[in-house]
Design an enzyme around this catalytic site. Structure first.
Site, short mmCIF file in Angstrom:
data_model
loop_
_atom_site.label_atom_id
_atom_site.label_comp_id
_atom_site.label_asym_id
_atom_site.label_seq_id
_atom_site.Cartn_x
_atom_site.Cartn_y
_atom_site.Cartn_z
N TYR A 1 -6.02 1.33 -7.62
CA TYR A 1 -4.93 0.33 -6.99
C TYR A 1 -4.73 0.66 -5.65
O TYR A 1 -4.52 -0.15 -4.67
CB TYR A 1 -3.90 0.08 -7.90
CG TYR A 1 -2.73 -0.83 -7.56
CD1 TYR A 1 -3.16 -2.34 -7.94
CD2 TYR A 1 -1.78 -0.62 -7.14
CE1 TYR A 1 -2.16 -3.20 -7.45
CE2 TYR A 1 -0.49 -1.51 -6.65
CZ TYR A 1 -0.96 -3.04 -6.81
OH TYR A 1 -0.06 -3.90 -6.65
N LYS B 199 -5.20 -1.70 -2.20
CA LYS B 199 -4.11 -2.22 -1.32
C LYS B 199 -4.13 -1.60 -0.11
O LYS B 199 -3.73 -2.41 1.03
CB LYS B 199 -2.78 -1.85 -2.01
CG LYS B 199 -2.76 -2.87 -3.44
CD LYS B 199 -3.04 -4.31 -3.24
CE LYS B 199 -2.59 -5.22 -4.64
NZ LYS B 199 -2.81 -6.61 -4.19
#
Length: 257
Positions: free
Chosen positions: A154, A158
């Site tokens: 993740y 991002k």
């Protein structure tokens, strides 16, 4: 009415932050294109906007599929004639230290969170370049700036979105297109609530633990992020270009003693 006469496309707006943003954008005068991979959830958001007197259509689709995204953009232009704001909100989470992550899970996170920004932007940008105006909002996360346990995939996705935002801004500034990123902390969306229920034996204890990461000692709400998205979508932020906007309750730059 900060978005009066503006046409906005919001991906992943069937629930959570995307839905809150769609409702707020409509309240502020925007015509909203609701996009979600779930037709049912997308239609629910669009119907709620119309019931409140706003203008909205649901154009479902998969942000990782070029044909689907190209159709989303073409249908939006056919319906409204232009696109003034693109909010690349669609995304998924991933949990695990690097050695725990299966390659297929890694690819899925990158596909949705990074490709899902690239494709909508790719097909919207030529229209914004032609009209020589526009605002693109990319959903990053505060984990792009900080270390957080067991969030390798993740965080990588991002971080890529944040870097992409800055690079895009350099390329399209001359067309009067602004591209900025939102970096939320832990936001109490339906997705997070379900994750807590399925991942922890004591849901309340898990929430209290997450609250302690924030200087505010509270979790954010979808409406908090929607308000920041509205600011970036509107002319109020006309001098912001390639900027990260933190809505994280103090996670990134502060630490409780």
């Amino acid at each position: 009415m900060r978005l009066k006469n503006k046409v906005t496309v919001i991906t992943g707006s069937g629930s959570g932050i995307g839905k809150s943003s769609a409702l707020l954008f409509a309240k502020e005068g925007a015509s909203v294109v609701v996009n979600d991979i779930s037709i049912e959830k997308g239609e629910e958001t669009a119907s709620e906007i119309r019931a409140g007197g706003g203008v909205a259509v649901c154009i479902p689709g998969d942000v990782t599929n070029p044909d689907s995204v190209e159709k989303l953009v073409a249908d939006s232009i056919a319906q409204f004639g232009r696109i003034d704001v693109l909010f690349n909100n669609a995304g998924i989470s991933g949990v695990g230290a690097l050695h725990e992550i299966h390659p297929s899970d890694w690819d899925r996170i990158m596909n949705v969170n990074v490709r899902g920004v690239y494709l909508p932007s790719k097909y919207v940008l030529p229209h914004m370049m032609k009209q020589r105006s526009g605002s693109i909002i990319n959903m990053s996360s505060c984990v792009a700036e900080i270390g957080l346990a067991r969030r390798a995939s993740y965080a990588a996705s991002k971080g890529a979105v944040l870097a992409l935002t800055k690079s895009m801004q350099v390329d399209y500034a001359s067309f009067n297109i602004r591209i900025n990123a939102l970096l939320p902390g832990t936001i109490l969306t339906p997705f997070v609530e379900n994750y807590l229920k399925t991942s922890y034996a004591d849901n309340e204890a898990a929430i209290e633990s997450l609250k302690k990461r924030q200087l505010s000692e509270q979790l954010g709400l979808p409406e908090d992020v929607a308000a920041a998205a509205l600011f970036l979508a509107s002319d109020d932020s006309k001098f912001m270009m390639g900027s990260p906007v933190y809505i994280d309750g103090g996670v990134t730059f502060g630490k409780n003693a």
